[in-house]
Design a protein around this motif. Structure first.
Motif, mmCIF file in Angstrom:
data_model
loop_
_atom_site.group_PDB
_atom_site.id
_atom_site.type_symbol
_atom_site.label_atom_id
_atom_site.label_comp_id
_atom_site.label_asym_id
_atom_site.label_seq_id
_atom_site.Cartn_x
_atom_site.Cartn_y
_atom_site.Cartn_z
ATOM 1 N N MET A 125 -1.179 11.495 -4.186
ATOM 2 C CA MET A 125 -2.370 11.950 -4.241
ATOM 3 C C MET A 125 -2.824 12.200 -5.996
ATOM 4 O O MET A 125 -3.785 12.042 -6.608
ATOM 5 C CB MET A 125 -2.887 12.968 -3.557
ATOM 6 N N LEU A 126 -1.555 13.018 -6.364
ATOM 7 C CA LEU A 126 -1.545 13.360 -7.771
ATOM 8 C C LEU A 126 -1.518 12.101 -8.768
ATOM 9 O O LEU A 126 -2.144 12.145 -9.911
ATOM 10 C CB LEU A 126 -0.708 14.475 -8.024
ATOM 11 N N VAL A 127 -0.791 11.033 -8.348
ATOM 12 C CA VAL A 127 -0.295 10.140 -9.255
ATOM 13 C C VAL A 127 -0.994 8.749 -8.989
ATOM 14 O O VAL A 127 -1.515 8.105 -10.228
ATOM 15 C CB VAL A 127 1.256 9.759 -9.234
ATOM 16 N N GLY A 130 8.803 15.886 -8.466
ATOM 17 C CA GLY A 130 8.267 16.712 -9.612
ATOM 18 C C GLY A 130 8.325 16.039 -11.002
ATOM 19 O O GLY A 130 7.660 16.085 -11.794
ATOM 20 N N LEU A 131 9.505 15.293 -11.192
ATOM 21 C CA LEU A 131 9.805 14.501 -12.388
ATOM 22 C C LEU A 131 8.911 13.227 -12.400
ATOM 23 O O LEU A 131 8.243 12.868 -13.395
ATOM 24 C CB LEU A 131 11.248 13.974 -12.419
ATOM 25 N N LEU A 132 8.343 12.557 -11.300
ATOM 26 C CA LEU A 132 7.544 11.759 -11.201
ATOM 27 C C LEU A 132 5.984 12.077 -11.784
ATOM 28 O O LEU A 132 5.426 11.276 -12.376
ATOM 29 C CB LEU A 132 7.349 11.055 -9.476
ATOM 30 N N VAL A 133 5.561 13.085 -10.823
ATOM 31 C CA VAL A 133 4.222 13.821 -11.535
ATOM 32 C C VAL A 133 4.293 14.111 -13.045
ATOM 33 O O VAL A 133 3.301 13.549 -13.746
ATOM 34 C CB VAL A 133 4.052 14.986 -10.580
ATOM 35 N N ALA A 134 5.536 14.675 -13.588
ATOM 36 C CA ALA A 134 5.529 15.078 -14.904
ATOM 37 C C ALA A 134 5.480 13.717 -15.836
ATOM 38 O O ALA A 134 4.767 13.491 -16.721
ATOM 39 C CB ALA A 134 6.675 15.808 -15.124
ATOM 40 N N ASP A 176 0.787 -1.150 -0.078
ATOM 41 C CA ASP A 176 0.097 0.001 0.125
ATOM 42 C C ASP A 176 0.983 1.112 -0.111
ATOM 43 O O ASP A 176 2.036 1.557 0.734
ATOM 44 C CB ASP A 176 -0.912 -0.013 1.309
ATOM 45 N N VAL A 177 0.622 2.434 -0.790
ATOM 46 C CA VAL A 177 1.425 3.349 -0.927
ATOM 47 C C VAL A 177 1.370 3.985 0.160
ATOM 48 O O VAL A 177 2.229 5.020 0.466
ATOM 49 C CB VAL A 177 1.263 4.176 -2.546
ATOM 50 N N MET A 178 0.233 4.245 0.618
ATOM 51 C CA MET A 178 0.262 5.276 1.892
ATOM 52 C C MET A 178 0.764 4.593 3.217
ATOM 53 O O MET A 178 1.667 5.487 3.901
ATOM 54 C CB MET A 178 -1.302 5.479 2.448
ATOM 55 N N ARG A 179 1.169 3.360 3.429
ATOM 56 C CA ARG A 179 1.937 2.650 4.271
ATOM 57 C C ARG A 179 3.294 2.944 4.045
ATOM 58 O O ARG A 179 4.083 3.062 5.156
ATOM 59 C CB ARG A 179 1.494 1.297 4.529
#
Lengths: 161, 97
Positions: free
Chosen positions: A73-75, B75-79, A25-28
């Motif tokens: 959260m973004l990815v 930043g590179l990961l998100v991009a 789990d990425v949050m863990r």
């Protein structure tokens, strides 16, 4: 008493590091990193580097960990409750890491045994060193932070131009 | 001596995470664990030095460098996730996409 605190911190750091290696789990994973960073700050306090521990908590646990959480959260937008990370184990890599551990311990152990204990110095002395002998690296690190800020903005907003 | 063992163990566990994980975020977190272990070695050996303030200052500068590395890496990961629609290093096969 300090030995007890040391081993408690060591256990916390070990649990956090194992969470980084084994968690699905990425949050863990992020929480494991937080545990490692807070334990490291505790070690710094035990070694007499109080200001560094404070900086570690503010910069790392307060800054970098929040960045990691925002990136997650973004990815990572998987299904709630579903594991999103693949965990692979390779015995050859494990043997290699144990070899690196033994090598580093063999190299650093004689150095550690020769030295006498002191403390990290006062904050006054730290300020004198940073604005005296280490003024150039101090200013260069500020320049590097600015360059990193510009680079991240450029990479993230590159499609909008 | 035990703090040396703990810090080297942290470094090696981070190294194992970097070498075995496939997701970029997990690799970055592994690098952070490695840096934490390396910084702990420096501070542990520096706590024995005559001029502790110098080691304190150097460790502070390394902390700043590590935070910069984390910011640029994330930043590179998100991009990369936006452009390639993947965060797995095995699927990032094109240098210029």
């Amino acid at each position: 008493m300090s030995a007890l605190i040391f081993w408690l911190l060591a256990i916390c750091a070990g649990i956090g590091a194992l969470a980084v290696v084994m968690s699905h789990d990425v949050m863990r994973l992020a929480l494991g990193l937080g545990l490692v960073l807070l334990s490291t700050a505790g070690f710094f306090v035990l070694l007499g580097f109080g200001f560094l521990a404070l900086a570690e908590v503010f910069v790392y646990a307060g800054g970098v960990l929040v960045l990691v959480l925002f990136a997650i959260m973004l990815v990572h937008r998987g299904e709630p409750g579903q594991p999103s990370l693949e965990v692979t184990h390779d015995p050859l890599i494990l043997v290699g890491c144990v070899g690196v551990f033994a090598l580093l311990l063999a190299v650093l152990r004689p150095v550690a045994l020769q030295l006498q204990t002191s403390s990290g110095g006062s904050v006054d002395a730290l300020g004198s060193v940073l604005l005296g002998d280490l003024l150039l690296p101090f200013e260069l690190s500020g320049l590097l932070l600015l360059a990193a800020l510009v680079a991240v903005v450029s990479v993230m907003g590159g499609d909008r131009r | 001596m035990s703090s040396l063992v703990v810090s080297i163990a942290l470094f090696c566990i981070g190294l194992y995470a970097v070498l075995t994980r496939k997701e970029v975020i997990a690799i970055l977190v592994g690098v952070e664990v490695m840096i934490a272990g390396a910084l702990l070695v420096l501070v542990m050996l520096g706590s024995h030095a005559a001029n502790g303030a110098s080691i304190h200052a150097v460790a502070l500068l390394i902390l700043v460098l590590a935070a910069t590395e984390a910011a640029v890496g994330l930043g590179l990961l998100v991009a990369a996730a936006r452009r390639l629609s993947t965060t797995c290093v095995d699927e990032m096969t094109e240098v210029r996409g």
